[in-house]
Design a protein around this motif. Structure first.
Motif, mmCIF file in Angstrom:
data_model
loop_
_atom_site.group_PDB
_atom_site.id
_atom_site.type_symbol
_atom_site.label_atom_id
_atom_site.label_comp_id
_atom_site.label_asym_id
_atom_site.label_seq_id
_atom_site.Cartn_x
_atom_site.Cartn_y
_atom_site.Cartn_z
ATOM 1 N N GLY A 154 0.810 -1.212 0.000
ATOM 2 C CA GLY A 154 0.000 0.000 0.000
ATOM 3 C C GLY A 154 0.838 1.254 0.000
ATOM 4 O O GLY A 154 0.462 2.285 0.576
ATOM 5 N N GLU A 157 -0.459 4.793 -1.240
ATOM 6 C CA GLU A 157 -1.389 5.496 -0.376
ATOM 7 C C GLU A 157 -0.690 6.022 0.883
ATOM 8 O O GLU A 157 -1.042 7.069 1.414
ATOM 9 N N GLU A 158 0.311 5.285 1.353
ATOM 10 C CA GLU A 158 0.937 5.648 2.618
ATOM 11 C C GLU A 158 1.909 6.815 2.451
ATOM 12 O O GLU A 158 1.873 7.793 3.194
#
Length: 287
Positions: A154, A157-158
């Motif tokens: 992810g 998004e992080e």
């Protein structure tokens, strides 16, 4: 390339001595002549010192590369990745410019792991989309592995870790006749990886790419809002030649002592090149 503060960034390469897990660790002298045998602690301090020279000279980024790990495996081993992660962490914690990772020969996921865990901001992938014949054997595209890892972590998004992808990478050859424009187009459209920039190089370390090839690649990449970086052969003598074609520059050999990638940085050459880039920015629209 949003991780860099300035347009057309200069990214300096730190060519690291053999890392733990490579056949040359503590057995092969680096540099090859009159060099030393390196411990991990030695390598860390060397990496910090060389990266700091780039920052002080005015470069906008640094990329750490396991250059001394010959013969390169197609994908680096766990010990090399662990060592690189620690090096990235130490360099990133002491510098204020973006730090990148390149794991030779084609360790995109391994570079991502080190950058993600060590605090890096970008990675360089030698063969994201192409099958290449190299001294290390047939190098297969790494896009599927990398896309899966990005999804699992992810990362997008992080926080941002940008992907710089070589096309027609140096020290390798295509298995069939290729067209640079179509190769760039296929890589951007079909890799499943969000490419921030493609990287165009000469045929060997320290060799500049053909300007027509850079122009063609840059025009194609720009159709997708992807940047183009010249990844080898840039020096004070030819930076102006490529300045209005490319969006950034990865620089190593030309500013090393004696022009050899395994030598330390020549501080004056690095400073002069960064000064030239700053002068060019002042007369470049949009910079």
């Amino acid at each position: 390339m949003g991780v860099f503060d300035k347009c057309k960034p200069l990214i300096g390469v730190v060519h690291l001595p053999p890392l733990p897990g490579s056949t040359g660790y503590r057995t092969r002298r680096y540099p090859p002549r009159l060099g030393k045998l390196w411990s991990l602690e030695d390598i860390i301090e060397y990496a910090v010192s060389e990266a700091s020279v780039y920052e002080e000279a005015g470069f906008e980024g640094v990329i750490l590369e396991n250059y001394g790990d010959t013969p390169y495996p197609k994908n680096p081993g766990l010990m090399q990745v662990a060592a690189m992660t620690r090096i990235v962490r130490e360099v990133a914690s002491r510098l204020n410019i973006p730090i990148g990772v390149n794991m030779l020969r084609n360790g995109s996921v391994e570079a991502l792991a080190s950058a993600y865990s060590g605090g890096g901001s970008f990675i360089r992938i030698n063969s994201l989309c192409e099958t290449r014949l190299s001294p290390e054997g047939i190098i297969e595209p790494d896009a599927a592995r990398l896309a899966k890892s990005l999804a699992l972590l992810g990362i997008l998004e992080e926080r941002r870790i940008e992907m710089l992808a070589d096309v027609d990478v140096k020290h390798s050859y295509p298995l069939a006749e290729t067209n640079i424009a179509q190769t760039v187009r296929d890589c951007i459209e079909r890799s499943g990886v969000p490419i921030a920039a493609i990287v165009i190089t000469g045929h060997a370390t320290g060799g500049p790419p053909d300007t027509d090839e850079v122009v063609t690649a840059a025009r194609t990449a720009a159709e997708y809002d992807v940047k183009t970086i010249v990844g080898s052969g840039i020096s004070q003598l030819n930076l102006s030649k490529y300045w209005h074609i490319a969006d950034g520059f990865i620089i190593g050999s030309s500013i090393k002592l004696g022009g050899k990638p395994w030598n330390p940085i020549d501080k004056e050459k690095a400073r002069l090149l960064a000064s030239l880039a700053e002068r060019l920015r002042r007369i470049t629209e949009g910079c």
